[in-house]
Motif scaffolding. Structure first.
Motif, short mmCIF file in Angstrom:
data_model
loop_
_atom_site.label_atom_id
_atom_site.label_comp_id
_atom_site.label_asym_id
_atom_site.label_seq_id
_atom_site.Cartn_x
_atom_site.Cartn_y
_atom_site.Cartn_z
N ALA A 230 74.02 37.37 45.12
CA ALA A 230 72.91 38.01 45.82
C ALA A 230 73.35 39.39 46.30
O ALA A 230 74.48 39.82 46.09
CB ALA A 230 72.44 37.15 46.99
N ALA A 231 72.44 40.10 46.97
CA ALA A 231 72.71 41.46 47.42
C ALA A 231 72.79 41.52 48.94
O ALA A 231 72.30 40.64 49.64
CB ALA A 231 71.63 42.42 46.91
N VAL A 232 73.39 42.61 49.42
CA VAL A 232 73.47 42.88 50.85
C VAL A 232 72.97 44.30 51.11
O VAL A 232 73.38 45.24 50.42
CB VAL A 232 74.91 42.75 51.37
N ALA A 233 72.09 44.43 52.09
CA ALA A 233 71.65 45.73 52.57
C ALA A 233 72.35 45.98 53.90
O ALA A 233 72.12 45.26 54.87
CB ALA A 233 70.14 45.77 52.74
N LEU A 234 73.22 46.97 53.94
CA LEU A 234 74.09 47.22 55.08
C LEU A 234 73.69 48.51 55.77
O LEU A 234 73.52 49.55 55.12
CB LEU A 234 75.54 47.33 54.59
N THR A 235 73.52 48.44 57.09
CA THR A 235 73.28 49.66 57.86
C THR A 235 74.55 50.05 58.60
O THR A 235 75.38 49.19 58.94
CB THR A 235 72.13 49.49 58.87
#
Length: 512
Positions: A230-235
């Motif tokens: 899966a993917a990760v959206a990182l701030t």
């Protein structure tokens, strides 16, 4: 026998999902995207840079970085090299840095250029190589500071499941931080278990706004994403006012938060919000019913409370109620074995009575390996059994209802007896945070000549310019808390002393 190293888990994800999105990184200026194959090249170049700087199997790499691609790349590169990382709060003082460096003796350190003075002052020349980074995508770009040296494309010889991969220092809410030693197998295990716990799919995308140097983002988001492809959206950092818009902009389907950041989101997110449709949100620590329902309306699903510690690797329990509730941590997840025992005599705690939570597992696999250089604490924390498993005493109190569902009560020191009645300071705080004009609250115990101890409240106003009337708050508490739990004193405070993930450092309140 399948490998149980974190490096092999990453390699399998690259082989099976190479062209799929792995990482979206949102900083203040842009969004940068990396597929699994693209980021694997970043990892190879980072590993080459570290090896050229003297990092090998068994070496320590100190990370004093905010959320950025370089943090993730160094973590994965260390797994490839058989090295281990020690993530530090990027805002650490020179004194904090000095304390960690003395204990871990890193070969290389990575810190932010903007905070390098504090790092160098703390390290005082004790770290052979210090790499200063911008904490942007430029750090891992071709020609950047982590692209020197011959790329390392495979694990070094001999890397195995029991090799140390990280030491994470605990938050220190009630005592000085302890170093939690984690293995390659620990990270492999947490990825597989937490992915199964939420039914994670390759098309899912975690939103990570909590700091990467603590367990939540690593255990509950990145590791299961890697285990699944899966993917990760990182701030780069958490923003309460922008959280909902970032979730929408970055296409998040999953998120993980603590109660304190949720309360901040509710206070600062504004009224014009995008229609979010997240599939799953973990949360930890107590959340009042009103706050729970408001947040559920914003995110488009009912958040699911869990309980876990850095030491327990995967979460120990999770709510399975239908519908999900705001006030229970639920039942053991997967194959977890627990016991709830009387903290005085060690026997089984009665239904509804707070008891100490113990967790059974294998050290270095589904429990941490131990505390760094601390045999005395290890001896108190573990009971090793002949079959190779161990009971770990968490130090947390829970209570089971008639159906076996657990409710989190607090740390042992968080429960006080007021005239013989148990009062959970954690539960009182979650109620007071819903009072009119209150952003958040902390409750401490004060000695009392007739009631033994009594609760005392410290309240942060929602609007500092128009703080709530303390007499009105006392009246509100009368209608919303049982007599023993009602604070006997009220104080206004500008902010609560917190750890970097929002846990209240109650021992520091009122000490100034």
């Amino acid at each position: 026998m399948p490998s149980t190293t974190f490096h092999e888990q990453w390699s399998a994800a690259v082989a099976g999902h190479g062209d799929r999105l792995f990482l979206l990184f949102r900083d203040d200026h842009a969004i940068n995207a990396y597929s699994y194959e693209e980021f694997d090249q970043v990892v190879a170049e980072t590993a080459g840079t570290l090896r050229a700087a003297g990092v090998g199997r068994g070496s320590c790499v100190h990370l004093a970085l905010a959320n950025c691609p370089a943090f993730v790349a160094t973590w994965l590169a260390a797994a490839r090299l058989g090295a281990w990382i020690v993530p530090a709060d990027p805002a650490s003082t020179a004194r904090d840095i000095a304390s960690q460096v003395r204990r871990i003796r890193p070969a290389v350190a990575l810190c932010a250029a903007a905070r390098a003075d504090a790092y160098h002052a703390g390290a005082a020349g004790a770290v052979p190589v210090v790499v200063e980074l911008a904490e942007t995508a430029a750090d891992v770009a071709p020609g950047g500071p982590l692209s020197h040296g011959e790329p390392v494309t495979a694990a070094v010889a001999g890397v195995g499941p029991s090799d140390r991969l990280a030491v994470m220092f605990t938050s220190g809410t009630t005592s000085e931080p302890k170093g939690v030693v984690l293995t390659q197998e620990n990270y492999h295990t947490v990825g597989a278990v937490m992915a199964a716990a939420v039914g994670l799919r390759p098309e899912d995308r975690w939103l990570v706004t909590l700091p990467l140097f603590h367990a939540n983002a690593q255990y509950y988001c990145f590791a299961p994403a890697i285990a699944t492809g899966a993917a990760v959206a990182l701030t780069h950092a958490f923003s309460a006012s922008r959280w909902a818009r970032q979730a929408d902009e970055l296409g998040a389907t999953h998120a993980s938060l603590f109660a304190a950041p949720i309360r901040m989101i509710l206070a600062r997110c504004g009224s014009e919000l995008p229609p979010l449709r997240l599939r799953h949100v973990w949360f930890a620590q107590s959340l009042g019913e009103q706050h729970y329902e408001r947040f559920a309306a914003i995110i488009g699903c009912r958040p699911r409370q869990l309980y876990g510690m850095t030491e327990t690797i995967a979460a120990v329990t999770g709510d399975t109620s239908v519908p999900l509730r705001h006030d229970v941590i639920g039942e053991p997840l997967g194959d977890r074995e627990i016991a709830v025992v009387d903290p005085v005599n060690g026997g089984p705690a009665a239904t509804g009575t707070p008891g100490m939570l113990r967790v059974r597992g294998v050290r270095g696999a589904d429990l941490f390996a131990g505390y760094l250089d601390d045999p005395e604490t290890n001896g108190r924390s573990f009971t090793d059994l002949p079959d190779g498993t161990s009971w770990f005493t968490t130090g947390d109190l829970v209570a089971a209802d008639a159906d076996g569902r657990l409710r989190f009560v607090g740390r042992l020191d968080d429960v006080i007896k007021v005239s013989g009645e148990n009062v959970s300071l954690t539960e009182v705080e979650s109620v007071l945070a819903q009072a009119p004009g209150v952003l958040e609250a902390a409750v401490v115990a004060r000695a009392d000549p007739t009631r033994d101890v009594v609760p005392v409240a410290y309240v942060v106003p929602r609007d500092a310019g128009a703080p709530p009337d303390l007499a009105a708050l006392a009246d509100w508490a009368t209608g919303n808390l049982p007599p023993a739990a009602r604070p006997r004193e009220w104080h206004l405070i500008a902010e609560l002393p917190r750890t970097s993930v929002g846990k209240v450092r109650r021992f520091r309140i009122g000490s100034a």
